[in-house]
Design an enzyme around this catalytic site. Structure first.
Site, PDB file in Angstrom:
ATOM      1  N   THR A 190       6.689  56.397  88.724  1.00  0.00           N
ATOM      2  CA  THR A 190       6.906  56.212  90.166  1.00  0.00           C
ATOM      3  C   THR A 190       7.133  57.541  90.872  1.00  0.00           C
ATOM      4  O   THR A 190       6.779  57.705  92.036  1.00  0.00           O
ATOM      5  CB  THR A 190       8.126  55.286  90.376  1.00  0.00           C
TER       6      THR A 190
ATOM      7  N   TYR B 182       3.511  50.102  95.468  1.00  0.00           N
ATOM      8  CA  TYR B 182       2.831  51.398  95.489  1.00  0.00           C
ATOM      9  C   TYR B 182       2.006  51.535  94.220  1.00  0.00           C
ATOM     10  O   TYR B 182       2.138  50.740  93.287  1.00  0.00           O
ATOM     11  CB  TYR B 182       3.857  52.539  95.558  1.00  0.00           C
TER      12      TYR B 182
ATOM     13  N   SER C 143       5.063  54.476  82.731  1.00  0.00           N
ATOM     14  CA  SER C 143       5.714  54.686  81.424  1.00  0.00           C
ATOM     15  C   SER C 143       5.692  53.439  80.548  1.00  0.00           C
ATOM     16  O   SER C 143       5.936  53.521  79.342  1.00  0.00           O
ATOM     17  CB  SER C 143       7.134  55.205  81.598  1.00  0.00           C
TER      18      SER C 143
ATOM     19  N   THR D 147      10.468  55.474  84.920  1.00  0.00           N
ATOM     20  CA  THR D 147      11.842  55.134  84.523  1.00  0.00           C
ATOM     21  C   THR D 147      11.905  53.989  83.499  1.00  0.00           C
ATOM     22  O   THR D 147      12.923  53.815  82.837  1.00  0.00           O
ATOM     23  CB  THR D 147      12.669  54.737  85.762  1.00  0.00           C
ATOM     24  N   ASP D 148      10.797  53.218  83.391  1.00  0.00           N
ATOM     25  CA  ASP D 148      10.872  52.001  82.572  1.00  0.00           C
ATOM     26  C   ASP D 148      11.106  52.261  81.086  1.00  0.00           C
ATOM     27  O   ASP D 148      11.778  51.467  80.416  1.00  0.00           O
ATOM     28  CB  ASP D 148       9.602  51.157  82.757  1.00  0.00           C
TER      29      ASP D 148
ATOM     30  N   LYS E  35      18.305  52.020  81.518  1.00  0.00           N
ATOM     31  CA  LYS E  35      18.001  51.567  82.874  1.00  0.00           C
ATOM     32  C   LYS E  35      18.571  50.157  83.015  1.00  0.00           C
ATOM     33  O   LYS E  35      18.303  49.289  82.182  1.00  0.00           O
ATOM     34  CB  LYS E  35      16.486  51.567  83.094  1.00  0.00           C
TER      35      LYS E  35
ATOM     36  N   GLU F 126      29.187  37.202  62.006  1.00  0.00           N
ATOM     37  CA  GLU F 126      28.751  35.811  61.796  1.00  0.00           C
ATOM     38  C   GLU F 126      27.646  35.713  60.752  1.00  0.00           C
ATOM     39  O   GLU F 126      27.410  34.662  60.178  1.00  0.00           O
ATOM     40  CB  GLU F 126      28.226  35.241  63.121  1.00  0.00           C
TER      41      GLU F 126
HETATM   42  C1  SIN Z   1       9.218  53.861  87.496  1.00  0.00           C
HETATM   43  O1  SIN Z   1       8.799  54.960  87.235  1.00  0.00           O
HETATM   44  O2  SIN Z   1      10.298  53.749  88.150  1.00  0.00           O
HETATM   45  C2  SIN Z   1       8.581  52.575  87.089  1.00  0.00           C
HETATM   46  C3  SIN Z   1       7.228  52.718  86.527  1.00  0.00           C
HETATM   47  C4  SIN Z   1       7.157  53.519  85.277  1.00  0.00           C
HETATM   48  O3  SIN Z   1       8.066  53.441  84.453  1.00  0.00           O
HETATM   49  O4  SIN Z   1       6.181  54.243  85.107  1.00  0.00           O
END
Ligand code: SIN
Length: 360
Positions: free
Chosen positions: A44, A58, A91, A124-125, A197, A317
């Site tokens: 992103t 986007y 990602s 971020t993923d 995340k 368990e």
């Molecule tokens: C992001 O970057 O926030 C989401 C998409 C990705 O992980 O490439």
């Protein structure tokens, strides 16, 4: 403000200031500032929307690294920065092959006397998985920082430029050396081992179970703690010794689940399975049999929790000793899958694998 216009203007400024070796030169003598390479992989942070009001809709991974750098002219006050476009992907499309490609390139950069630190721009993923892999396999004390953005480069209040600025500040700082791979997002500095995340849209999404290591305040990295678990130079894994990683997968649990996915994994020839269990890694009574069958076929089973934060109790368990399972302690399924794949490049012995999970 239209960020694409800003990118264009700043790109011209960056070209004017570009030095002979491609480093964007600082106004003060270049040797006074560290050399930082920004390795771009997409996400992103490199996304563009149809308008500045598009903060969640986007196209990701379309803005190049030169434009990301040019959008932050302040970088020139911090470091000599040059960019490298290694990948241009969301990602979610990272796989073992792309992870190894990135880790090898970063390892190569860190060996150069000309490089003082590396910043990786990344979606971020899966940032936490990439960061953990690098944390366990890079053999350098030089700072490596991953960053990204929750809003595309074209959005109102895009968070990418400040995240890049803060990341370069951290990568250029002596305090960050020897702390392992770091994630810098939303002013916070996190250890790769602990960060996850936690929210799909908010800028405030990266959290660590035991808190961040520090913060960037007015252009100053402020550290308050250091990682205890071994990483980078103390880790037994070395990216330069790893040709490939064995196939390892995650089984997610849910009420009324059935054995279909387990059977498919067993049939697929996977080498290891991470069980993302209920609570502290629980196994429903009707799933005992397929798990035991998988183990009997030589598949290593690592119990974790499907919860964001947690701890999987050995012999709680479930009788792990009797079933010959491994527990992941406090690690998430995604990061456990990475550690299991790395560990299985060395051993398939479950006692040894458990030692590795306790250690890292
Ligand atoms: C992001 O970057 O926030 C989401 C998409 C990705 O992980 O490439």
């Amino acid at each position: 403000m239209n960020f694409l216009k800003l990118f264009k203007g700043a790109a011209v400024a960056a070209l004017v200031a570009a030095g002979p070796a491609g480093w964007a030169q600082a106004q003060a003598p270049a040797q006074a500032k560290p050399n930082i390479v920004i390795v771009a992989t997409g996400g992103t942070i490199a996304g563009a929307g149809a308008s500045s009001a598009n903060v969640n809709a986007y196209q990701s991974a379309v803005v190049g690294v030169d434009k990301l750098i040019a959008a932050v002219p302040e970088l020139r006050n911090v470091a000599n920065v040059r960019g490298e476009q290694l990948l241009q992907i969301g990602s979610e499309s990272f796989n073992n092959e792309r992870w190894l490609k990135l880790a090898r390139r970063v390892s190569e950069l860190l060996k150069s006397n000309d490089v003082d630190g590396v910043v990786i721009t990344h979606g971020t993923d899966t940032m936490e998985e990439t960061a953990y892999l690098l944390n366990l396999t890079l053999k350098s004390k030089k700072p490596v920082v991953l960053t990204g953005a929750m809003r595309p480069a074209t959005a109102l209040s895009a968070d990418g430029p400040l995240n890049v600025y803060n990341s370069v500040i951290v990568a250029a700082s002596k305090q960050a050396a020897g702390l392992g791979t770091l994630v810098v997002m939303n002013d916070e500095i996190h250890s790769a081992r602990d960060v996850i995340k936690t929210q799909s849209l908010k800028v405030e999404t990266f959290k660590s179970q035991y808190g961040p290591l520090g913060m960037v305040v007015e252009g100053e990295p402020r550290f308050y703690r250091a990682p205890i678990r071994p990483h980078t130079t103390q880790s037994e894994f070395d990216i330069e010794q790893i040709q490939s990683m064995p196939e390892t997968n995650v089984v997610y649990t849910y009420g009324n689940m059935n054995r279909t996915a387990m059977d498919a994994f067993i049939a697929s020839g996977t080498k290891g399975l991470v069980w993302a269990g209920f609570g502290a890694g629980s196994v429903p009574d009707y799933m005992d049999a397929p798990l035991k069958e998988a183990r009997a076929k030589g598949i290593v089973l690592v119990r974790t929790t499907r919860l964001a934060y947690g701890y999987t109790v050995r012999n709680g368990e479930t009788n792990d000793d009797k079933n010959d399972y491994v527990v992941a302690e406090d690690q998430t399924p995604g990061k456990s899958r990475i550690l299991l794949a790395l560990a299985m490049t060395k051993t398939h012995d479950t006692k040894e694998l458990q030692r590795i999970f306790w250690k890292y």
